[in-house]
Design a protein around this motif. Structure first.
Motif, PDB file in Angstrom:
ATOM      1  N   GLN A   7       0.827  -1.200   0.000  1.00  0.00           N
ATOM      2  CA  GLN A   7       0.000   0.000   0.000  1.00  0.00           C
ATOM      3  C   GLN A   7       0.865   1.256   0.000  1.00  0.00           C
ATOM      4  N   ALA A   8       1.974   1.224   0.716  1.00  0.00           N
ATOM      5  CA  ALA A   8       2.869   2.382   0.770  1.00  0.00           C
ATOM      6  C   ALA A   8       3.442   2.677  -0.615  1.00  0.00           C
ATOM      7  N   GLU A   9       3.789   1.637  -1.360  1.00  0.00           N
ATOM      8  CA  GLU A   9       4.320   1.825  -2.712  1.00  0.00           C
ATOM      9  C   GLU A   9       3.259   2.384  -3.655  1.00  0.00           C
ATOM     10  N   ILE A  10       2.029   1.895  -3.528  1.00  0.00           N
ATOM     11  CA  ILE A  10       0.934   2.396  -4.367  1.00  0.00           C
ATOM     12  C   ILE A  10       0.669   3.863  -4.042  1.00  0.00           C
ATOM     13  N   ASP A  16       3.379  10.572  -6.749  1.00  0.00           N
ATOM     14  CA  ASP A  16       4.402  10.920  -7.750  1.00  0.00           C
ATOM     15  C   ASP A  16       3.762  11.208  -9.108  1.00  0.00           C
ATOM     16  N   MET A  17       2.867  10.318  -9.515  1.00  0.00           N
ATOM     17  CA  MET A  17       2.221  10.493 -10.819  1.00  0.00           C
ATOM     18  C   MET A  17       1.308  11.704 -10.822  1.00  0.00           C
ATOM     19  N   ARG A  18       0.714  12.025  -9.673  1.00  0.00           N
ATOM     20  CA  ARG A  18      -0.174  13.188  -9.593  1.00  0.00           C
ATOM     21  C   ARG A  18       0.592  14.467  -9.897  1.00  0.00           C
TER      22      ARG A  18
END
Length: 55
Positions: A7-10, A16-18
């Motif tokens: 979950q932390a990676e997601i 980041d993508m935002r």
């Protein structure tokens, strides 16, 4: 066998993508991320909204 993403990676990926796709509205980004990464749009919006509250 592939390793499961935490979950932390997601969460980190969403944030980041935002930043990269800042021109999209939150809803547009959430649905784009859902199509691309198979993460529910509601979960993406929740992560974004939590980040806004912290800022």
């Amino acid at each position: 066998m592939a390793r499961k993403t935490t979950q932390a990676e997601i969460r980190a990926s969403i944030l980041d993508m935002r930043r990269i796709y800042a021109e999209k509205t939150d809803e547009q980004f959430a649905f784009w991320y859902q199509r691309r990464y198979r993460v529910p749009a509601s979960s993406v919006l929740q992560v974004i909204q939590e980040q806004v509250k912290k800022a």
